[in-house]
Design an enzyme around this catalytic site. Structure first.
Site, PDB file in Angstrom:
ATOM      1  N   LYS A  91       0.860  -1.183   0.000  1.00 35.29           N
ATOM      2  CA  LYS A  91       0.000   0.000   0.000  1.00 35.29           C
ATOM      3  C   LYS A  91       0.886   1.218   0.000  1.00 35.29           C
ATOM      4  CE  LYS A  91      -3.992   2.008   0.254  1.00 35.29           C
ATOM      5  NZ  LYS A  91      -3.614   2.677  -1.011  1.00 35.29           N
ATOM      6  N   GLN A 112       7.329   3.927   3.851  1.00 36.49           N
ATOM      7  CA  GLN A 112       5.930   3.504   3.884  1.00 36.49           C
ATOM      8  C   GLN A 112       5.729   2.243   4.722  1.00 36.49           C
ATOM      9  OE1 GLN A 112       3.841   5.476   1.484  1.00 36.49           O
ATOM     10  NE2 GLN A 112       2.217   4.832   2.846  1.00 36.49           N
ATOM     11  N   LYS A 115       5.536   3.420   8.341  1.00 38.16           N
ATOM     12  CA  LYS A 115       4.366   4.283   8.495  1.00 38.16           C
ATOM     13  C   LYS A 115       3.106   3.431   8.560  1.00 38.16           C
ATOM     14  CE  LYS A 115       4.283   7.595   5.566  1.00 38.16           C
ATOM     15  NZ  LYS A 115       4.089   8.604   4.522  1.00 38.16           N
ATOM     16  N   LYS A 127       5.380   1.685  -3.105  1.00 38.31           N
ATOM     17  CA  LYS A 127       5.312   3.044  -3.651  1.00 38.31           C
ATOM     18  C   LYS A 127       5.582   2.954  -5.140  1.00 38.31           C
ATOM     19  CE  LYS A 127       4.751   7.377  -2.402  1.00 38.31           C
ATOM     20  NZ  LYS A 127       3.906   7.953  -1.356  1.00 38.31           N
ATOM     21  N   GLY A 166      -2.749   8.139  -4.468  1.00 38.53           N
ATOM     22  CA  GLY A 166      -2.103   9.326  -5.018  1.00 38.53           C
ATOM     23  C   GLY A 166      -0.881   9.751  -4.213  1.00 38.53           C
ATOM     24  N   ASP A 167      -0.157  10.700  -4.744  1.00 35.29           N
ATOM     25  CA  ASP A 167       0.974  11.352  -4.068  1.00 35.29           C
ATOM     26  C   ASP A 167       1.208  12.629  -4.878  1.00 35.29           C
ATOM     27  OD1 ASP A 167       3.236  10.838  -1.921  1.00 35.29           O
ATOM     28  OD2 ASP A 167       4.311  11.546  -3.674  1.00 35.29           O
ATOM     29  N   THR A 211      -4.345  13.501   5.059  1.00 38.29           N
ATOM     30  CA  THR A 211      -2.909  13.657   5.363  1.00 38.29           C
ATOM     31  C   THR A 211      -2.650  14.999   6.057  1.00 38.29           C
ATOM     32  OG1 THR A 211      -2.439  12.330   3.418  1.00 38.29           O
ATOM     33  CG2 THR A 211      -0.588  13.483   4.418  1.00 38.29           C
ATOM     34  N   ASN A 242      -2.281  18.923  -2.094  1.00 37.84           N
ATOM     35  CA  ASN A 242      -3.271  18.210  -1.295  1.00 37.84           C
ATOM     36  C   ASN A 242      -2.970  18.259   0.204  1.00 37.84           C
ATOM     37  OD1 ASN A 242      -3.792  15.118  -0.116  1.00 37.84           O
ATOM     38  ND2 ASN A 242      -5.560  16.133  -1.010  1.00 37.84           N
ATOM     39  N   SER A 379      -6.858   5.753   3.674  1.00 38.68           N
ATOM     40  CA  SER A 379      -6.931   4.870   2.511  1.00 38.68           C
ATOM     41  C   SER A 379      -7.329   3.465   2.946  1.00 38.68           C
ATOM     42  CB  SER A 379      -5.574   4.795   1.800  1.00 38.68           C
ATOM     43  OG  SER A 379      -5.410   5.872   0.913  1.00 38.68           O
TER      44      SER A 379
END
Ligand code: NDP
Length: 447
Positions: A91, A112, A115, A127, A166-167, A211, A242, A379
């Protein structure tokens, strides 16, 4: 590093991953925290956990050909690093930015893992992205790029395998094009295969805000732990994407006065507090630049071309643009101006030297893998809603997000305390995130 085992493994990482400074930096930062548990877990050494953790389970690199509006064939490079699936399906987001390369994707994927572990939810780490630059591209060009990107990526994805989001450079528009192509190629409406979707087609309320909201909530928790709060305090935010937009909104809701926003051309200072609705209109609806905010806001808002947003005196800083955007000089300026708390909305925005400056000055510092985990956590809540074919209310979802951020804060503090590093959120986040993944990997054997 003092510990020879960690140093040897880090030397191997350097040898095996040359020319990837961001990835090396991310690994080093985690290893420095792991010094505090060396000797306590001999099983990690016996099972080769460190080196296994640094090596992605799978790395996919692919060609992305597409045709621009002039009829010229363009070629980009696509990446997906499926890093670690000990706790759940891979993820992590997709980044579209000209700076994207394998080392950047690996650094983001490595972060990630820990996290996602900290969220307490069943998600592994991954990622991806591309060196495609959506800036200045028409909707048609972005759509054709996304369709070509997904034509390759779709065979690696799945609700139980890998769930991108997204990122930087990948927002609701891009997720729509990507999901549409996935659906067409597979002939299946698998809502849980991508997150950050539109609300009418499987998306979750609060995902867009999560976020930025989470980074502000984490800052609030750090302040509360020190008997302080956002109340009436000046906040600087970098970026105007964002994460930044919703960090601004939540800072305001918590009683702070957000006074800055930025993009790669410069920053705005608005002494009256950033007008959230105007910023949202310019950036989200019109896809404009931050200069337009100062032009339209009037009453004292000014645009500073270039320069450092961290020169503006504030009490709280939420760096929310990109990696290594806040260096030691910027950190010293913030400290001189009396900053109390720094919470990373972006991934690794503070350089290691900047983090040391904050630590030495006893500034509360929330590292990205804890402070910006609200996005991926929501998410995972989107995946839960998709799996149960349900849609939760804004209030319920925001409550879940808030509770998750409070839990992460508590876990970091508690772990830091246990290791004799009270208040050190970096050590707390790295060790707590790492241990859970390491223990699961040991349970699975050497795979
Ligand atoms: P967006 O693309 O929405 O916005 C990025 C913002 O940062 C833009 O204002 C952009 O300015 C600025 N920016 C990007 N690169 C640079 C650069 N090299 N120099 C100066 N400014 C730059 O991205 P997000 O808001 O989604 O992501 C921001 C950060 O937060 C990233 O580090 C991302 O990895 C991290 N993050 C995002 C999550 C999410 O849910 N979106 C989740 C967790 C972390 P310009 O338009 O001029 O390029």
């Amino acid at each position: 590093m003092i510990d020879s085992m960690l140093q040897d493994t880090y030397d191997q990482v350097l040898r095996r991953n040359p020319g990837e400074p961001e990835f090396q930096q991310a690994v080093r930062e985690v290893f420095e925290s792991l010094e505090y548990i060396q000797g306590r877990h001999p099983e990690y050494n016996d099972q080769g956990i460190l080196m296994r953790m640094c090596e992605p389970e799978r790395q996919i690199i692919f060609r992305v050909p597409w045709v621009d509006d002039q009829g010229t064939v363009q070629i980009n490079r696509g990446f997906r690093v499926e890093y670690n699936s000990a706790l759940g399906p891979y993820k992590g987001g997709l980044r579209f930015h000209p700076s994207v390369n394998l080392g950047i994707v690996k650094f983001l994927g490595f972060e990630q893992i820990f996290k996602n572990s900290l969220t307490g939810l069943p998600i592994g780490g991954g990622k991806g992205g591309s060196d495609f630059d959506p800036h200045g591209r028409s909707d048609g060009e972005v759509m054709r790029f996304c369709q070509s990107f997904m034509t390759e990526l779709h065979r690696h994805m799945g609700e139980y395998t890998d769930v991108p989001a997204g990122d930087i450079g990948v927002g609701a528009r891009e997720i729509g094009y990507l999901f549409g192509q996935y659906k067409r190629l597979t002939n299946r409406y698998e809502a849980g295969v991508l997150t950050g979707k539109g609300l009418d087609w499987g998306g979750s309320l609060v995902r867009k805000e999560a976020t930025g909201y989470g980074a502000a909530i984490f800052a609030d928790e750090m302040l509360k732990a020190r008997g302080s709060s956002f109340d009436g305090r000046r906040v600087s935010i970098s970026g105007s994407g964002n994460v930044a937009i919703y960090a601004i909104e939540k800072s305001k809701q918590l009683g702070g006065i957000p006074v800055t926003a930025s993009d790669s051309s410069g920053y705005v200072v608005d002494e009256n507090g950033i007008d959230f609705e105007l910023l949202q209109q310019i950036k989200e609806v019109e896809r404009g630049r931050i200069t337009e905010y100062a032009e339209r806001r009037g009453n004292g808002a000014r645009f500073v071309a270039g320069g450092s947003v961290w020169d503006v005196p504030v009490d709280i800083a939420l760096p929310s643009a990109t990696q290594n955007e806040l260096d030691a000089d910027a950190a010293r300026t913030l400290v001189k101006n009396g900053v109390q708390a720094v919470s990373e909305g972006a991934n690794m925005p503070c350089t290691p030297d900047a983090v040391n400056v904050f630590r030495e000055a006893d500034v509360a510092f929330g590292p990205g893998k804890a402070a910006n985990a609200g996005g991926v956590a929501t998410s995972a809540l989107e995946m839960q809603q998709n799996a149960s074919r349900d849609a939760w209310s804004f209030e319920h979802t925001e409550e879940r997000l808030t509770q998750i951020m409070k839990n992460i804060h508590h876990t970091c503090l508690e772990t830091a305390e246990e290791l004799g590093r009270p208040g050190d959120y970096v050590v707390g986040a790295n060790v707590a995130g790492f241990r859970k993944v390491a223990d699961a990997m040991i349970a699975f054997g050497v795979i």
